[in-house]
Design an enzyme around this catalytic site. Structure first.
Site, PDB file in Angstrom:
ATOM      1  N   GLY A  37       7.257 -10.779   5.339  1.00 42.64           N
ATOM      2  CA  GLY A  37       6.146 -11.249   6.185  1.00 42.64           C
ATOM      3  C   GLY A  37       6.619 -12.297   7.177  1.00 42.64           C
ATOM      4  O   GLY A  37       7.724 -12.828   7.066  1.00 42.64           O
ATOM      5  N   ASP A  57       5.085 -15.940  -4.651  1.00 42.61           N
ATOM      6  CA  ASP A  57       5.514 -14.581  -5.011  1.00 42.61           C
ATOM      7  C   ASP A  57       4.576 -14.069  -6.106  1.00 42.61           C
ATOM      8  O   ASP A  57       4.585 -14.587  -7.229  1.00 42.61           O
ATOM      9  CB  ASP A  57       6.966 -14.669  -5.523  1.00 42.61           C
ATOM     10  CG  ASP A  57       7.501 -13.313  -5.972  1.00 42.61           C
ATOM     11  OD1 ASP A  57       6.724 -12.335  -6.020  1.00 42.61           O
ATOM     12  OD2 ASP A  57       8.705 -13.251  -6.284  1.00 42.61           O
ATOM     13  N   VAL A  58       3.794 -13.039  -5.793  1.00 41.39           N
ATOM     14  CA  VAL A  58       2.784 -12.562  -6.754  1.00 41.39           C
ATOM     15  C   VAL A  58       3.396 -11.861  -7.966  1.00 41.39           C
ATOM     16  O   VAL A  58       2.681 -11.558  -8.924  1.00 41.39           O
ATOM     17  CB  VAL A  58       1.734 -11.626  -6.100  1.00 41.39           C
ATOM     18  CG1 VAL A  58       0.962 -12.355  -5.034  1.00 41.39           C
ATOM     19  CG2 VAL A  58       2.359 -10.361  -5.563  1.00 41.39           C
ATOM     20  N   SER A  76       4.154  -6.147  -0.458  1.00 41.00           N
ATOM     21  CA  SER A  76       5.281  -5.268  -0.846  1.00 41.00           C
ATOM     22  C   SER A  76       6.174  -5.039   0.358  1.00 41.00           C
ATOM     23  O   SER A  76       5.672  -4.896   1.476  1.00 41.00           O
ATOM     24  CB  SER A  76       4.792  -3.892  -1.319  1.00 41.00           C
ATOM     25  OG  SER A  76       5.914  -3.069  -1.651  1.00 41.00           O
ATOM     26  N   TYR A 146      10.071   2.378  -4.540  1.00 37.54           N
ATOM     27  CA  TYR A 146       8.755   2.169  -3.906  1.00 37.54           C
ATOM     28  C   TYR A 146       7.742   3.159  -4.460  1.00 37.54           C
ATOM     29  O   TYR A 146       6.655   2.779  -4.908  1.00 37.54           O
ATOM     30  CB  TYR A 146       8.910   2.334  -2.402  1.00 37.54           C
ATOM     31  CG  TYR A 146       7.676   2.055  -1.579  1.00 37.54           C
ATOM     32  CD1 TYR A 146       7.163   0.768  -1.473  1.00 37.54           C
ATOM     33  CD2 TYR A 146       7.050   3.077  -0.870  1.00 37.54           C
ATOM     34  CE1 TYR A 146       6.045   0.509  -0.698  1.00 37.54           C
ATOM     35  CE2 TYR A 146       5.932   2.818  -0.087  1.00 37.54           C
ATOM     36  CZ  TYR A 146       5.433   1.535   0.001  1.00 37.54           C
ATOM     37  OH  TYR A 146       4.332   1.291   0.782  1.00 37.54           O
ATOM     38  N   TYR A 160      -6.994  -0.499 -16.179  1.00 38.34           N
ATOM     39  CA  TYR A 160      -7.886  -1.674 -16.207  1.00 38.34           C
ATOM     40  C   TYR A 160      -9.320  -1.274 -15.892  1.00 38.34           C
ATOM     41  O   TYR A 160     -10.264  -1.830 -16.445  1.00 38.34           O
ATOM     42  CB  TYR A 160      -7.400  -2.753 -15.220  1.00 38.34           C
ATOM     43  CG  TYR A 160      -6.485  -3.764 -15.859  1.00 38.34           C
ATOM     44  CD1 TYR A 160      -5.198  -3.412 -16.247  1.00 38.34           C
ATOM     45  CD2 TYR A 160      -6.908  -5.075 -16.089  1.00 38.34           C
ATOM     46  CE1 TYR A 160      -4.352  -4.345 -16.841  1.00 38.34           C
ATOM     47  CE2 TYR A 160      -6.072  -6.007 -16.687  1.00 38.34           C
ATOM     48  CZ  TYR A 160      -4.796  -5.637 -17.059  1.00 38.34           C
ATOM     49  OH  TYR A 160      -3.970  -6.554 -17.647  1.00 38.34           O
TER      50      TYR A 160
END
Ligand code: UDP
Length: 313
Positions: A37, A57-58, A76, A146, A160
């Site tokens: 980004g 950083d997630v 990503s 990916y 979930y």
């Protein structure tokens, strides 16, 4: 004021989503670790009272104070050369990152929309691609990091939804373009525009007979916004069904930029490069009353204005 967390906020699509949610009157929390980004994409938002940014950083535990209504997971690496350079981070953000955001969504009772991709269809044996198609992916090829991360992301999101009753949305994004794409991200449009503007060879891979279907970013953002607010939890393709070969695409960009020094050169086709890709958008039309409005001629013109400013000669 509704509060939305957008991961990948400094990226190409993430930054356009930030703009859209700000325009709609939301409180926007942007998050990005800035490995692909660029803060310039959102610097115009920093002065606003309803925007804040976390450099995070997630793939690591995610903490956000206060309430959240919506989470959009757009973090990503997203171009083939990025995930070749960062295979482990690509796998982690799609898997561990998604798990962290599912946990966050559960604790905040927020709705989570995940950015999936046409890459879940791999090198498709069905054409055009409908959401019911299971795909043709090589798990151990260069794109596997990916593709499989995104397939896992869909699986854990559905788990979930089914097990915890979490509100989830899944968008499968096809090739998208527009201002704020990174000049050097290796994808075909930034490559061709920068080469044409500099008067270099446009690097057509293979014989350029592979096809793609390119969607202008504003159309995509509109579809994502509608999907988030819809009550539909199964995957939805978003993209522009207008399909062309990469050779035709090179010629369109050559004609638009009109630099007499620019020309076409050939380079080897990368491993596992999908031969054809076009979304079937019947589902998006029916459920979201959505279809693209910006045709390629108009979208490329707008994108050219951006690349003229950012490509250094
Ligand atoms: N491509 C090309 N020249 C380039 C970059 C890409 O011919 O300099 C081709 C690539 O082989 C693929 C298509 O353009 O068939 C789209 O590639 P991109 O990396 O933009 O995204 P993909 O759709 O493959 O994920």
């Amino acid at each position: 004021m509704k509060r939305v967390l957008i991961t990948g906020a400094a990226g190409f699509i993430g930054s356009h989503l930030c703009d859209r949610f700000i325009k709609e009157g939301y409180y926007v929390i942007g998050m990005d670790n800035l490995i692909t980004g660029n803060l310039q994409n959102i610097e115009h938002l920093f002065a606003l009272e309803n925007f804040e940014f976390y450099h995070h950083d997630v793939s690591k535990f995610v903490h956000v104070p206060g309430e959240l209504d919506y989470i959009l997971h757009f973090a990503s690496p997203a171009s083939p050369i990025d995930y070749l350079k960062m295979p482990i981070q690509t796998l982690k953000v799609g898997s561990l990152g998604t798990h962290n955001l599912l946990g966050l969504a559960k604790s905040k009772k927020a709705r989570l929309l995940i950015a999936s991709t046409s890459e879940v269809y791999g090198d498709p044996l069905e054409h055009p691609q409908r959401e019911e198609y299971w795909g043709n992916v090589n798990p151990i090829g260069p794109r596997g990091v990916y593709d499989e991360a995104k397939r896992f992301q869909e699986a854990i999101t559905m788990a979930y939804h089914n097990y915890h009753g979490l509100e989830t949305r899944i968008v499968r994004i096809f090739n998208t373009y527009g201002p704020r794409m990174r000049v050097n991200d290796g994808r075909v449009l930034p490559a061709f525009f920068s080469q044409a503007i500099r008067g270099e060879g446009l690097t057509v891979f293979g014989e350029g007979q592979q096809t793609r279907s390119f969607c202008y970013v504003d159309d995509l953002v509109e579809g994502i916004f509608r999907l988030l607010l819809s009550d539909y939890h199964l995957p939805v393709n978003l993209g522009n069904p207008s399909e062309i070969t990469i050779m035709q695409f090179a010629q369109e960009i050559l004609a638009l930029v009109n630099n007499p020094k620019a020309h076409i050169i050939y380079e080897p086709l990368p491993i596992d490069d999908p031969k054809q890709r076009r979304p079937d958008i019947t589902r998006a039309k029916e459920i979201l009353q959505w279809e693209p409005r910006v045709d390629r001629a108009e979208g490329l013109k707008r994108t050219y204005e951006y690349f003229k400013q950012v490509v250094s000669l």
